[in-house]
Design an enzyme around this catalytic site. Structure first.
Site, PDB file in Angstrom:
ATOM      1  N   GLU A  67      26.546  84.459 -19.870  1.00 18.99           N
ATOM      2  CA  GLU A  67      25.630  84.155 -18.760  1.00 18.99           C
ATOM      3  C   GLU A  67      26.277  84.398 -17.404  1.00 18.99           C
ATOM      4  O   GLU A  67      25.711  85.064 -16.552  1.00 18.99           O
ATOM      5  CB  GLU A  67      25.172  82.690 -18.844  1.00 18.99           C
ATOM      6  CG  GLU A  67      24.273  82.293 -17.681  1.00 18.99           C
ATOM      7  CD  GLU A  67      23.937  80.808 -17.637  1.00 18.99           C
ATOM      8  OE1 GLU A  67      23.402  80.370 -16.614  1.00 18.99           O
ATOM      9  OE2 GLU A  67      24.196  80.080 -18.619  1.00 18.99           O
ATOM     10  N   TYR A  83      14.598  99.687   2.735  1.00 17.80           N
ATOM     11  CA  TYR A  83      15.248 100.021   4.008  1.00 17.80           C
ATOM     12  C   TYR A  83      14.666 101.263   4.681  1.00 17.80           C
ATOM     13  O   TYR A  83      14.970 101.542   5.832  1.00 17.80           O
ATOM     14  CB  TYR A  83      16.768 100.157   3.833  1.00 17.80           C
ATOM     15  CG  TYR A  83      17.428  98.799   3.805  1.00 17.80           C
ATOM     16  CD1 TYR A  83      17.453  98.001   4.937  1.00 17.80           C
ATOM     17  CD2 TYR A  83      17.978  98.288   2.626  1.00 17.80           C
ATOM     18  CE1 TYR A  83      18.031  96.735   4.917  1.00 17.80           C
ATOM     19  CE2 TYR A  83      18.554  97.023   2.597  1.00 17.80           C
ATOM     20  CZ  TYR A  83      18.576  96.257   3.748  1.00 17.80           C
ATOM     21  OH  TYR A  83      19.133  95.002   3.734  1.00 17.80           O
ATOM     22  N   ASP A 111      25.289  78.391 -20.537  1.00 13.64           N
ATOM     23  CA  ASP A 111      25.430  76.961 -20.242  1.00 13.64           C
ATOM     24  C   ASP A 111      24.421  76.194 -21.096  1.00 13.64           C
ATOM     25  O   ASP A 111      23.327  76.710 -21.380  1.00 13.64           O
ATOM     26  CB  ASP A 111      25.130  76.678 -18.762  1.00 13.64           C
ATOM     27  CG  ASP A 111      26.223  77.183 -17.837  1.00 13.64           C
ATOM     28  OD1 ASP A 111      27.348  77.429 -18.321  1.00 13.64           O
ATOM     29  OD2 ASP A 111      25.954  77.334 -16.631  1.00 13.64           O
TER      30      ASP A 111
END
EC number: 5.6.2.2
Length: 353
Positions: A181, A95, A234
């Site tokens: 996760e 920025y 997962d």
């Protein structure tokens, strides 16, 4: 800090010498994203080989000249920060001149290249990455500025500190650490008071692919407490990939493997074999996409899978079924199955790999 300043001065000196000889200046660094430059070592994970191929960022080539200029720009910013003992996040740097840099990923990539070129860890360059990870459980510590932080489980987690190297006085009676996760699963376990129910533990989530600070914290906690670390992911190629980043590291950050990887991490779940064992209904599973198939095939070829026969078997089960399961599928058995049955049983009877 004098080491950082000296390293930058050496780079600038080389550029000046090239100019004095009427040669086009060049920045040279190890090629950190090439698998041929990476070796797998059991005790470290993925690390760069000592004599690896190098790449040049030339100032006289239209394709690389803009990058050459941006690297010098960021080097000058780092030099000023180290001199004045101030810090900036990667976002702050982007920025400071969005038009010049174009995108945040350009800045991130250049900072990693500079760290690799100078052979100095990124945090020593006074650049902090914005943290996205959370930590909760039986842990307290003091931040660099003296702030005392207590992560003991309420229903809210603490943001992973942005300067992990600076934290001290770490205290914990945790018996194990659980890396989760996804944020949703992490919050669910917090709501179920999982950190206190079974035995005191520390829970961490990188909310998907972990950022550098989350990985540094996992490593710091391992170095400090030497307690078992388990992962809850997962049962899909993406989850396995994330677990491998915590355990063995990533190719792009292999030059920093010694500070980031924890090869003793264990895969607790969700295992592909659990799906069959627990009679999970087929209708709550998700079919593989072409992308999933490609990712799984690439993971199966990685050097660390060869030394993990049990992992290999699980990946074969996943490949054969062509189905993926999110941790949330356990709610099809009962709403609190994960914290009440699945995790306690796994931890008690050693159901990890």
């Amino acid at each position: 800090s004098s080491e950082v300043l000296e390293a930058i001065e050496n780079v600038i000196q080389d550029i000046l010498e090239s100019l004095a000889q009427k040669k086009a200046p060049v920045l040279t660094l190890d090629n950190r994203s090439d698998w041929r430059n990476i070796e797998f070592k059991d005790s470290v994970g993925l690390q760069m080989i000592p004599r690896c191929t190098r790449k040049q960022i030339r100032s006289d080539c239209p394709r690389s000249a803009p990058k050459f200029a941006l690297m010098l720009k960021i080097l000058s910013m780092i030099y000023k920060m180290v001199q004045s003992n101030t810090y900036a996040t990667k976002r702050d740097i982007y920025y400071s001149d969005t038009l010049l840099f174009g995108s945040q990923s350009v800045v991130d990539n250049i900072i990693n290249d500079i760290s690799c070129m100078l052979k100095i860890p990124r945090r020593s360059l006074h650049i902090l990455s914005t943290t996205k990870g959370f930590v909760a459980g039986n842990l307290s510590y003091t931040e660099e500025d003296g702030t005392k932080v207590n992560c003991t489980c309420g229903a809210t987690a603490v943001t992973v500190p942005s300067n992990v190297q600076g934290i001290k006085n770490l205290i914990s009676h945790a018996k194990f650490m659980l890396i989760v996760e996804k944020d949703a699963t992490f919050q669910r376990l917090l709501d179920d008071d999982f950190c206190n129910k079974l035995s005191p533990c520390i829970m961490i989530t990188g909310r998907g692919v972990p950022d550098l600070n989350t990985r540094l914290l996992v490593r710091k906690l391992w170095d400090t407490f030497h307690i078992p670390i388990f992962t809850l992911m997962d049962a899909d190629p993406h989850g396995v990939e994330i677990m491998c980043i915590y355990k063995y590291g990533s190719v792009s950050m292999s030059f920093e493997a010694h500070h980031l990887t924890v090869p003793s991490i264990k895969w607790l779940g969700l295992l592909p074999s659990d799906i069959e064992r627990l009679n999970i209904r087929k209708d709550v599973l998700i079919p593989f996409t072409k992308q999933d198939q490609n990712k799984l095939a690439s993971i199966q070829k990685r050097p660390y899978i060869a030394c993990q026969p049990m992992w290999k078997k699980e990946l074969e089960i996943m490949a054969a079924s062509k189905l993926k399961a999110e941790i949330q599928v356990l709610t099809s058995l009962s709403s609190d199955y994960l914290s009440r049955v699945y995790l306690p049983n796994k931890l008690q009877f050693g159901g990890w790999l």
